[in-house]
Scaffold this motif. Structure first.
Motif, PDB file in Angstrom:
ATOM      1  N   GLY B 193       0.822  -1.202   0.000  1.00  0.00           N
ATOM      2  CA  GLY B 193       0.000   0.000   0.000  1.00  0.00           C
ATOM      3  C   GLY B 193       0.857   1.252   0.000  1.00  0.00           C
ATOM      4  N   VAL B 194       1.949   1.202   0.758  1.00  0.00           N
ATOM      5  CA  VAL B 194       2.842   2.356   0.832  1.00  0.00           C
ATOM      6  C   VAL B 194       3.442   2.634  -0.548  1.00  0.00           C
ATOM      7  CG1 VAL B 194       4.969   3.235   1.831  1.00  0.00           C
ATOM      8  CG2 VAL B 194       3.355   1.971   3.255  1.00  0.00           C
ATOM      9  N   PHE B 195       3.876   1.575  -1.228  1.00  0.00           N
ATOM     10  CA  PHE B 195       4.461   1.774  -2.549  1.00  0.00           C
ATOM     11  C   PHE B 195       3.420   2.272  -3.552  1.00  0.00           C
ATOM     12  CE2 PHE B 195       7.664  -1.307  -0.906  1.00  0.00           C
ATOM     13  CZ  PHE B 195       8.701  -0.398  -0.920  1.00  0.00           C
ATOM     14  N   THR B 196       2.229   1.713  -3.466  1.00  0.00           N
ATOM     15  CA  THR B 196       1.166   2.166  -4.357  1.00  0.00           C
ATOM     16  C   THR B 196       0.916   3.655  -4.156  1.00  0.00           C
ATOM     17  OG1 THR B 196       0.154   0.014  -4.049  1.00  0.00           O
ATOM     18  CG2 THR B 196      -1.188   1.698  -5.113  1.00  0.00           C
ATOM     19  N   ALA B 197       0.741   4.032  -2.891  1.00  0.00           N
ATOM     20  CA  ALA B 197       0.471   5.437  -2.593  1.00  0.00           C
ATOM     21  C   ALA B 197       1.643   6.306  -3.055  1.00  0.00           C
ATOM     22  CB  ALA B 197       0.232   5.612  -1.096  1.00  0.00           C
ATOM     23  N   VAL B 251      11.868  13.053 -19.327  1.00  0.00           N
ATOM     24  CA  VAL B 251      11.043  13.053 -18.112  1.00  0.00           C
ATOM     25  C   VAL B 251      10.253  11.771 -17.946  1.00  0.00           C
ATOM     26  CG1 VAL B 251      10.745  15.513 -17.730  1.00  0.00           C
ATOM     27  CG2 VAL B 251       9.164  14.299 -19.234  1.00  0.00           C
ATOM     28  N   THR B 252      10.048  11.044 -19.038  1.00  0.00           N
ATOM     29  CA  THR B 252       9.283   9.800 -18.911  1.00  0.00           C
ATOM     30  C   THR B 252      10.108   8.716 -18.226  1.00  0.00           C
ATOM     31  OG1 THR B 252       8.420  10.436 -21.051  1.00  0.00           O
ATOM     32  CG2 THR B 252       7.729   8.311 -20.217  1.00  0.00           C
ATOM     33  N   VAL B 253      11.425   8.814 -18.411  1.00  0.00           N
ATOM     34  CA  VAL B 253      12.280   7.727 -17.925  1.00  0.00           C
ATOM     35  C   VAL B 253      12.169   7.478 -16.408  1.00  0.00           C
ATOM     36  CG1 VAL B 253      14.678   6.966 -17.705  1.00  0.00           C
ATOM     37  CG2 VAL B 253      13.845   7.887 -19.866  1.00  0.00           C
ATOM     38  N   PRO B 254      12.298   8.517 -15.568  1.00  0.00           N
ATOM     39  CA  PRO B 254      12.273   8.226 -14.118  1.00  0.00           C
ATOM     40  C   PRO B 254      10.968   7.576 -13.661  1.00  0.00           C
ATOM     41  CG  PRO B 254      13.006  10.464 -14.520  1.00  0.00           C
ATOM     42  CD  PRO B 254      12.538   9.938 -15.829  1.00  0.00           C
ATOM     43  N   VAL B 255       9.845   8.053 -14.194  1.00  0.00           N
ATOM     44  CA  VAL B 255       8.563   7.501 -13.767  1.00  0.00           C
ATOM     45  C   VAL B 255       8.465   6.043 -14.179  1.00  0.00           C
ATOM     46  CG1 VAL B 255       6.079   7.771 -13.872  1.00  0.00           C
ATOM     47  CG2 VAL B 255       7.544   9.768 -14.007  1.00  0.00           C
ATOM     48  N   THR B 256       8.886   5.765 -15.410  1.00  0.00           N
ATOM     49  CA  THR B 256       8.837   4.387 -15.876  1.00  0.00           C
ATOM     50  C   THR B 256       9.712   3.491 -15.001  1.00  0.00           C
ATOM     51  OG1 THR B 256       8.733   5.385 -18.053  1.00  0.00           O
ATOM     52  CG2 THR B 256       8.962   2.993 -17.961  1.00  0.00           C
ATOM     53  N   LEU B 257      10.902   3.969 -14.718  1.00  0.00           N
ATOM     54  CA  LEU B 257      11.816   3.194 -13.871  1.00  0.00           C
ATOM     55  C   LEU B 257      11.193   2.933 -12.508  1.00  0.00           C
ATOM     56  CD1 LEU B 257      15.443   4.533 -14.440  1.00  0.00           C
ATOM     57  CD2 LEU B 257      14.471   2.297 -14.997  1.00  0.00           C
ATOM     58  N   LEU B 258      10.642   3.995 -11.942  1.00  0.00           N
ATOM     59  CA  LEU B 258      10.039   3.898 -10.617  1.00  0.00           C
ATOM     60  C   LEU B 258       8.979   2.802 -10.592  1.00  0.00           C
ATOM     61  CD1 LEU B 258      10.243   5.739  -7.976  1.00  0.00           C
ATOM     62  CD2 LEU B 258       7.998   6.546  -8.673  1.00  0.00           C
ATOM     63  N   VAL B 259       8.087   2.870 -11.570  1.00  0.00           N
ATOM     64  CA  VAL B 259       6.997   1.895 -11.590  1.00  0.00           C
ATOM     65  C   VAL B 259       7.547   0.488 -11.785  1.00  0.00           C
ATOM     66  CG1 VAL B 259       4.941   1.159 -12.826  1.00  0.00           C
ATOM     67  CG2 VAL B 259       5.315   3.579 -12.370  1.00  0.00           C
ATOM     68  N   LEU B 260       8.528   0.355 -12.679  1.00  0.00           N
ATOM     69  CA  LEU B 260       9.080  -0.982 -12.932  1.00  0.00           C
ATOM     70  C   LEU B 260       9.740  -1.553 -11.682  1.00  0.00           C
ATOM     71  CD1 LEU B 260      10.556  -0.834 -16.535  1.00  0.00           C
ATOM     72  CD2 LEU B 260       8.483  -1.956 -15.696  1.00  0.00           C
ATOM     73  N   VAL B 261      10.502  -0.700 -10.989  1.00  0.00           N
ATOM     74  CA  VAL B 261      11.227  -1.184  -9.808  1.00  0.00           C
ATOM     75  C   VAL B 261      10.252  -1.603  -8.711  1.00  0.00           C
ATOM     76  CG1 VAL B 261      12.706  -0.479  -7.896  1.00  0.00           C
ATOM     77  CG2 VAL B 261      13.345   0.077 -10.238  1.00  0.00           C
ATOM     78  N   ARG B 264       7.282  -4.923  -8.492  1.00  0.00           N
ATOM     79  CA  ARG B 264       7.465  -6.231  -7.860  1.00  0.00           C
ATOM     80  C   ARG B 264       7.042  -6.191  -6.404  1.00  0.00           C
ATOM     81  NH1 ARG B 264      12.410  -8.280  -7.232  1.00  0.00           N
ATOM     82  NH2 ARG B 264      13.261  -6.186  -7.157  1.00  0.00           N
ATOM     83  N   ARG B 265       7.175  -5.008  -5.800  1.00  0.00           N
ATOM     84  CA  ARG B 265       6.829  -4.902  -4.383  1.00  0.00           C
ATOM     85  C   ARG B 265       5.327  -4.882  -4.156  1.00  0.00           C
ATOM     86  NH1 ARG B 265      10.880  -3.561  -0.616  1.00  0.00           N
ATOM     87  NH2 ARG B 265      12.849  -3.449  -1.706  1.00  0.00           N
ATOM     88  N   ILE B 266       4.621  -4.437  -5.162  1.00  0.00           N
ATOM     89  CA  ILE B 266       3.175  -4.319  -4.987  1.00  0.00           C
ATOM     90  C   ILE B 266       2.545  -5.678  -5.223  1.00  0.00           C
ATOM     91  CG2 ILE B 266       1.139  -2.986  -5.594  1.00  0.00           C
ATOM     92  CD1 ILE B 266       2.936  -0.940  -6.814  1.00  0.00           C
ATOM     93  N   VAL B 267       2.898  -6.629  -4.396  1.00  0.00           N
ATOM     94  CA  VAL B 267       2.285  -7.938  -4.546  1.00  0.00           C
ATOM     95  C   VAL B 267       1.183  -8.067  -3.524  1.00  0.00           C
ATOM     96  CG1 VAL B 267       4.049  -9.319  -5.647  1.00  0.00           C
ATOM     97  CG2 VAL B 267       4.271  -8.739  -3.254  1.00  0.00           C
ATOM     98  N   ALA B 268       0.078  -8.514  -3.976  1.00  0.00           N
ATOM     99  CA  ALA B 268      -1.030  -8.708  -3.045  1.00  0.00           C
ATOM    100  C   ALA B 268      -0.737  -9.946  -2.213  1.00  0.00           C
ATOM    101  CB  ALA B 268      -2.315  -8.871  -3.822  1.00  0.00           C
ATOM    102  N   GLY B 269      -1.478 -10.107  -1.123  1.00  0.00           N
ATOM    103  CA  GLY B 269      -1.394 -11.326  -0.346  1.00  0.00           C
ATOM    104  C   GLY B 269      -0.165 -11.422   0.521  1.00  0.00           C
ATOM    105  N   LEU B 270       0.407 -10.299   0.870  1.00  0.00           N
ATOM    106  CA  LEU B 270       1.564 -10.339   1.749  1.00  0.00           C
ATOM    107  C   LEU B 270       1.148 -10.760   3.150  1.00  0.00           C
ATOM    108  CD1 LEU B 270       4.521  -9.708   1.214  1.00  0.00           C
ATOM    109  CD2 LEU B 270       4.189  -7.574   2.409  1.00  0.00           C
ATOM    110  N   THR B 271      -0.129 -10.546   3.481  1.00  0.00           N
ATOM    111  CA  THR B 271      -0.571 -10.892   4.830  1.00  0.00           C
ATOM    112  C   THR B 271      -0.983 -12.357   4.925  1.00  0.00           C
ATOM    113  OG1 THR B 271      -2.736 -10.094   4.247  1.00  0.00           O
ATOM    114  CG2 THR B 271      -1.339  -8.615   5.524  1.00  0.00           C
TER     115      THR B 271
END
Ligand SMILES: Nc1ncnc2c1ncn2[C@@H]1O[C@H](COP(=O)(O)OP(=O)(O)OP(=O)(O)O)[C@@H](O)[C@H]1O
Ligand SMILES: [Mg+2]
Lengths: 380, 277
Positions: B193-197, B251-261, B264-271
């Protein structure tokens, strides 16, 4: 290790729910104490007050003589196992068990040693590297126990720790839990709504109903000498048979027969309404009783369990308001003008459903209760 | 495999290709433009005949663009940090504490999110001039934070709500202070959730043109979207199309990188596994 004393503890939630009536309780050092009662009676609330997750609205909690009422849970050195286990899903089994020790800032070698030891006791050694998601229900339960015992706490507080397991595992874990507690000798408060668990595990049991303690005693006390109708109906499976009856002198008039109570006539001369409680094992196939009074039961259902035979039959008896309410609360069988009774007979009895059976009652074992207060009427 | 299965797969493949093509065509067009030499910009071809990096060299040679890039990165990162941090604490309080006006806070947050930013630009401009926030980093970080905080709170509250309360309580009994319970147990579990936000807030701040154009005037705080709008050609008769294209790609590059990196963290079911489910 410590004695836990509750004095006048009461809890009223902000929304006005009175979850606990003023309660006094003394849990002895090293004792396995069980809190039992139906759902919503305030068991978890009481446990959370002991551990400090809830503040009581009144009263005092003392642990080993020290007043801890206002203390934060982290400073009480108690370990709790939640009904949901509440093990941390992002940590491995090892990290889960080490967590309380890390918070206590123990040296790493000591932490490792204690975790290994606890894991060995609970047979978790092979699973230490796993995440909770990769564990079975029983294993998760053991991890939760492990996290509790590594701390060598003053007390264990267990909130229905077995209720999420399937029946077989529950029985197995129950035995293990009892053995573990005896081995560690730590004061333990165990919450359950299952009276079988309470009877098998508890050194002493407190029966709770609607936030009020009904009776505290050993399993034997509760079973043989229930203080009131609620305890009588709650403890024991199958439940005690409860019937409206009339007491006149030493004659007890039950819906299906009249009994002569031992010990001669009682004080009051006139007839009075009572509620009679008869445990299933206090019925006898009539021929074995010999002379005593007998009645014919029309058998509705027969359950054969190898060593025991449970025979269910109906008796025409309108139950008063009190018995009706109690039957509903405890989920006892029967309709408004019929009571469904259960008798436990020897498995050599060859009766079948639909047949009639002559039964007698062990008059000395009948217990009487006041229909208004629900309190026990002492005989003799 | 039967005929129906093949057809179905074909349908999905072709469909996916169409959608991807539709979405990426403008990006490809910009990329192609940025690589065309200035003289070939109007040649009407899709692919550049002789790709050159002259526009990239040009935008980085000018002091304006690197400064804007730094401003954009710094302002977006700080706004994200502040917004997510505050959002986490607020969301945790809203989910876990029973205080008066809890739903009011959530409602008010939503109302702020609905509020059209254009409506505050004028007053904000005056106010910032008055108190000296005009054309500074805080002058942009503050409005970005304000407008993204509701989003962060709502996203994070949804995640916190999924975390069983027993876990906080277990941590407290295990000897954690409320803050430690939050840090070691709740925050890691809310990480997706933190990464999504964080990504949502970062993209908002990164892409914003409105505030950046109105509240900045120099290289001190002007961000890339605003800077691009102030690009000038090499002569006054030439449109800076090539430079704009090159800047847009950058300017597109940083956002794309951010989302790509962080994807992987935004995986559901961590709980999964916390409680018997
Ligand atoms: N935070 C709360 N606010 C208001 N009422 C509450 C709160 N927590 C519990 N209660 C109420 O207090 C009563 C006792 O709750 P408690 O959780 O102690 O029951 P319990 O005996 O543990 O039941 P169960 O066997 O279902 O777990 C219930 O009526 C419940 O609705
Ligand atoms: Mg409970």
């Amino acid at each position: 290790m410590a004695e836990i004393v509750l004095e006048g503890i009461a809890k009223r939630f902000a929304d006005g729910t009175q979850a606990l009536q003023p309660t006094d309780l003394r849990i002895r050092d090293g004792e396995f104490f069980v809190l039992v009662g139906p759902s919503g009676c305030g068991k978890s609330t009481l446990l959370k007050i002991i551990v400090g997750l809830e503040r009581p609205s009144a009263g005092e909690v003392r642990v080993a003589g020290e007043v801890v009422t206002g203390k934060d849970p982290k400073d009480r050195n108690m370990a709790m196992v939640f009904q949901s286990y509440a093990i941390y899903p992002h940590m491995t089994v090892r990290e889960n068990m080490a967590f309380p020790l890390k918070l206590a800032r123990l040296p790493a070698t000591e932490i490792a040693a204690r975790v290994e030891e606890a894991a060995a006791i609970l047979e978790l050694t092979e699973l230490l590297g796993r995440r909770p998601a990769a564990l079975s229900g029983g294993q998760r339960q053991r991890v939760a126990m492990g996290r509790a015992i590594v701390r060598q706490p003053a007390a264990f507080l267990l909130d229905e720790p077995l209720s999420n397991l399937d029946a077989k595992l529950r029985v197995q874990m129950r035995t293990e839990l009892g053995r573990l507690q005896r081995r560690l000798g730590t004061t333990t408060v165990y919450v359950t709504h299952d009276q079988t668990e309470a009877l098998t595990l508890g050194e002493r049991i407190a029966v709770l109903r609607r936030g009020a303690i009904q009776q505290v005693g050993t399993p034997r006390d509760l079973y043989q000498d229930p203080a009131n109708l609620f305890v009588a109906g709650f403890i024991g499976a199958p439940a005690m048979n409860l019937l409206p009856a009339t007491l006149a002198g030493d004659r007890l008039r039950l819906p299906m027969l009249e009994l002569a109570l031992p010990g001669g006539p009682r004080g009051g001369s006139g007839a009075c309404e009572v509620i009679a409680g008869i445990r299933p094992e206090h019925f006898r196939v009539a021929s074995t009783v010999g002379e005593g009074a007998r009645f014919r039961a029309q058998v509705e259902l027969v359950e054969w369990l190898g060593a025991d035979l449970f025979v269910h039959f109906d008796v025409a008896a309108p139950h008063g308001a009190r018995l009706g309410a109690l039957a509903e609360e405890l989920g006892l069988p029967g309709e408004h003008d019929r009571r469904r009774l259960v008798a436990r007979l020897g498995s050599d009895c060859r009766v079948r459903e639909g047949e009639a059976l002559a039964l007698g009652i062990d008059a000395a074992a009948v217990q009487l209760f006041d229909p208004d207060s629900g309190g026990r009427i002492e005989l003799g | 495999m039967n005929e129906r299965g093949i057809l179905e797969r074909l349908f999905w493949r072709v469909g996916a290709l169409l959608v991807i093509g539709y979405a990426l065509l403008p990006v490809a067009w910009i990329l192609a433009l940025s690589l065309k030499p200035a003289a070939a910009l109007g040649d009407g071809r899709f692919l550049p005949r002789a790709p050159s990096l002259e526009h990239y060299r040009a935008i980085f040679a000018d002091a304006q663009f690197p400064a804007a890039l730094l401003n954009s990165l710094g302002i977006a990162a700080l706004a994200t940090l502040a917004s997510v941090l505050l959002g986490m604490l607020a969301a945790y309080a809203i989910v876990r504490l029973r205080f008066r006006g809890r739903s009011l806070v959530l409602g008010a947050a939503l109302a702020i999110a609905m509020f059209p930013p254009v409506a505050v630009i004028g007053p904000l401009f005056e106010l910032w001039r008055g108190i000296g926030l005009y054309d500074t980093w805080p002058g942009l970080i503050l409005p970005y934070m304000t407008f993204t905080l509701p989003l962060a709170i709502w996203t994070l509250a949804a995640y916190f709500r999924e975390i069983p309360w027993d876990l906080d309580q277990a941590a407290r009994v295990d000897g954690a202070t409320p803050l430690q319970a939050f840090r070691y147990v709740i925050a890691p579990l809310a990480a997706p959730g933190v990464f999504t936000a964080a990504i949502l807030v970062f993209i908002f701040a990164w892409n914003d043109f409105l505030f950046a154009a109105a509240l900045t005037s120099t290289n001190a705080a002007r961000t890339v979207p605003a800077a691009i709008a102030f690009f000038t050609g090499s002569s006054r008769f030439e449109l800076p199309t090539g430079s704009i294209a090159a800047a847009s790609v950058v300017v597109t590059v940083p956002v794309t990188l951010l989302v790509l990196v962080f994807q992987r963290r935004i995986v559901a079911g961590l709980t999964a596994g916390a409680v018997k489910g």
